[in-house]
Design an enzyme around this catalytic site. Structure first.
Site, PDB file in Angstrom:
ATOM      1  N   PRO A 139      38.670  21.487  -4.288  1.00  0.00           N
ATOM      2  CA  PRO A 139      39.703  20.491  -4.611  1.00  0.00           C
ATOM      3  C   PRO A 139      39.294  19.111  -4.106  1.00  0.00           C
ATOM      4  O   PRO A 139      38.774  18.982  -2.997  1.00  0.00           O
ATOM      5  CB  PRO A 139      40.940  21.009  -3.867  1.00  0.00           C
ATOM      6  N   ARG A 140      39.516  18.108  -4.911  1.00  0.00           N
ATOM      7  CA  ARG A 140      39.106  16.759  -4.519  1.00  0.00           C
ATOM      8  C   ARG A 140      39.772  16.328  -3.216  1.00  0.00           C
ATOM      9  O   ARG A 140      39.198  15.595  -2.423  1.00  0.00           O
ATOM     10  CB  ARG A 140      39.446  15.764  -5.632  1.00  0.00           C
ATOM     11  N   GLN A 141      40.974  16.815  -2.974  1.00  0.00           N
ATOM     12  CA  GLN A 141      41.689  16.362  -1.790  1.00  0.00           C
ATOM     13  C   GLN A 141      41.139  16.953  -0.498  1.00  0.00           C
ATOM     14  O   GLN A 141      41.535  16.551   0.583  1.00  0.00           O
ATOM     15  CB  GLN A 141      43.188  16.669  -1.895  1.00  0.00           C
ATOM     16  N   SER A 163      27.538  17.007  -0.504  1.00  0.00           N
ATOM     17  CA  SER A 163      26.452  17.840   0.008  1.00  0.00           C
ATOM     18  C   SER A 163      26.414  19.197  -0.680  1.00  0.00           C
ATOM     19  O   SER A 163      25.348  19.813  -0.785  1.00  0.00           O
ATOM     20  CB  SER A 163      26.570  18.026   1.519  1.00  0.00           C
ATOM     21  N   ASP A 219      27.501  19.817   8.281  1.00  0.00           N
ATOM     22  CA  ASP A 219      27.831  20.425   6.992  1.00  0.00           C
ATOM     23  C   ASP A 219      26.581  20.919   6.284  1.00  0.00           C
ATOM     24  O   ASP A 219      26.561  21.988   5.676  1.00  0.00           O
ATOM     25  CB  ASP A 219      28.529  19.405   6.095  1.00  0.00           C
TER      26      ASP A 219
END
Length: 557
Positions: free
Chosen positions: A386-388, A398, A444
């Site tokens: 999800p973009r959020q 990444s 990440d």
């Protein structure tokens, strides 16, 4: 630069076995020189090399050195293939016992044609598994180094190092530190095999005659022994460049091996064409220490299978990057529709990530001395992140870069030895920070490369000494159940993280920009918590950890 193709060998085992073959399958090849035998795709082996070097932009002249016994065969070949007959050098020998030796043949061509330029030397009877490699990339790498160049490849399973010239190469400088000519197995652990594919500087050419003066016996006038002397004794700077492919010098094998390698390389060429490669990178959650990866701290993070980014690569005549219909919209219902989507989701989709990853991959391979094949492809991506919550996980950016890198490595046959995991994480970060100016840290990228549950130590001493930290995969079998809640409204990861360092310096917790992960062992309280989050406008889900040790491969074709 000048190219010299060597095809002056005599009476090999292969020629004898073809002549004596009783099956009738090879009778038409009985008097054919080995370089004119069928190669991959049915064309002659020498045809491939002539096509590869027949480029005026790269080579001012191309010469071919043969013997008197086979001269007419190559003269006929030259007239049929627009090769200048006057550039064929005849060494005058007619028998194996009267041969000059490869170094003497090379020196003859240089001396008789008064050559003083840089020279590329290739054995014209060599099978090459990759029929599309970029020879211009080889020349660029050679010119970037202060010395000679040796091409090498990694021996395939079943190939013995005792049958090849073996090089040991410094991974940082790419300088060849030692050359072993057909060593016994115990002498070196290197599996990097040199082939008759070299670049020599013009000022180094006199070393050929010096070597010949030291070697009166023709048996010792081999190119392998020449390089062994030049590198180990004369200490000249010689560098290595890897071709991620296989080579077989036909003059050194019999009929069975010739047909075996020809079949294997042909199958490899045909089998890889057109088959899509799909690779997936999974989202991550930071469990401890986030975001101290940017400040020489220690973290623990975990990949989860709930959310992922996936990239598919398909071989193609041209290189095409396909936009994603949702993340890279090019069509809108109206101007108002464009306005609303732009306000809510911004302008930064995944297409720029594909392009930046490809650009950085080519740059990395060029700098690391890895010659890539001239193959093109279509790249497309998909994601359910999800973009959020792009910012909360390992970020949308990444994820796409990681999956793209996996596809490129598989497509171009780049191994873990060529691009080790710690360096791979740095590569992904550099694509984002150096190419796209995205504010990001290593955590990440490390957990996405190693996958699973990973402990990471980014201590300054480690980072300064070797450029990466200490990364340790952890056992996942006793993990508790985690939950995730995130805001339903989009949040721009780059904007949220842009001043993380300043907030850290101000001793303020930076937060995750609209997402939180936690655990709750009480089922009733977990349900109540879920309901509360949902009523507050959040999305709530139970995390599904991704354990690479118990999951199928992330790349498929």
């Amino acid at each position: 630069m000048i190219c010299i193709l060597l095809v002056a060998g005599h009476g090999t085992v292969l020629e004898t076995q073809i002549k004596n073959d009783v099956t009738g399958l090879y009778g038409h090849l009985a008097v054919v020189p080995k370089a004119l035998l069928p190669g991959i795709g049915g064309r002659k082996i020498l045809d491939f090399w002539w096509q590869t070097v027949n480029t005026r932009q790269l080579f001012s002249e191309v010469y071919l050195v043969t013997n008197a016994d086979k001269y007419k065969h190559y003269e006929r070949w030259a007239t049929a293939n627009a090769f200048p007959v006057e550039n064929i050098v005849n060494d005058g020998t007619t028998t194996l016992g009267g041969r000059l030796g490869a170094v003497a043949d090379l020196e003859l061509a240089i001396r008789s044609r008064r050559l003083q330029d840089d020279i590329m030397v290739i054995a014209g009877d060599m099978l090459c598994a990759d029929q599309n490699f970029d020879i211009a990339q080889v020349i660029r790498f050679f010119r970037s180094k202060p010395g000679e160049l040796i091409i090498y490849y990694e021996l395939e399973e079943g190939e013995r190092s005792s049958s090849r010239g073996i090089v040991e190469v410094c991974p940082n400088t790419h300088r060849v530190t030692h050359f072993w000519e057909k060593p016994q197995e115990a002498l070196t652990t290197s599996r990097l095999a040199s082939v008759v594919f070299y670049c020599l500087c013009g000022e180094t050419l006199p070393y050929l005659s010096r070597f010949l003066s030291l070697q009166p016996s023709v048996q010792n006038r081999t190119l392998g022994l020449f390089w062994e002397w030049l590198i180990n004794e004369e200490k000249l700077p010689v560098f290595g460049m890897k071709l991620p492919t296989g080579f077989q010098l036909i003059g050194q094998v019999g009929l069975a091996d010739y047909t075996k390698w020809l079949a294997r390389y042909s199958a490899k060429q045909q089998g890889g064409a057109g088959k899509p490669i799909t690779c997936r990178s999974y989202a991550r959650v930071g469990l401890m220490g986030n975001p101290s990866d940017g400040f020489h701290g220690k973290t623990i993070a975990m990949t989860i299978s709930n959310f992922w980014a996936e990239v598919t690569l398909t071989e193609n005549q041209t290189l095409v990057l396909l936009p994603h219909p949702l993340n890279d919209p090019t069509e809108f219902g109206s101007l108002q529709d464009l306005y609303c989507i732009s306000c809510k989701e911004g302008y930064l989709g995944g297409l720029r990530l594909l392009q930046a990853a490809c650009k950085k991959f080519y740059q990395f391979c060029s700098e690391q001395g890895i010659a890539l094949s001239k193959q093109n492809f279509i790249l497309k991506y998909d994601t359910n992140i999800p973009r959020q919550v792009y910012n909360f996980f390992f970020s949308f950016s990444s994820a796409i870069v990681s999956a793209t890198l996996k596809c490129l490595m598989k497509f171009f046959n780049i191994t873990d030895r060529d691009l080790p995991k710690p360096i791979r994480a740095n590569f992904i970060l550099n694509v984002e920070t150096d190419e796209l100016f995205i504010t990001a840290g290593l955590q990440d990228r490390v957990v996405q490369v190693y996958e699973g549950l990973v402990y990471m130590d980014f201590s300054k001493g480690l980072m300064d000494e070797r450029g990466y930290g200490e990364y340790i995969p952890m056992d996942m079998k006793d993990l508790p159940s985690f939950w995730l809640a995130y805001l339903g409204d989009p949040s721009d990861s780059g904007r949220i993280h842009s001043n993380v360092r300043q907030r850290w310096l101000n001793v303020k917790l930076p937060g995750s920009g609209g997402a939180v992960v936690g655990l709750c062992l009480d089922t009733e309280k977990l349900m109540a918590m879920k309901q509360a989050f949902q009523e507050a406008g959040c999305v709530f889900c139970i995390i599904e950890p991704f354990d690479p040790s118990s999951s199928s491969s992330l790349c498929r074709d």
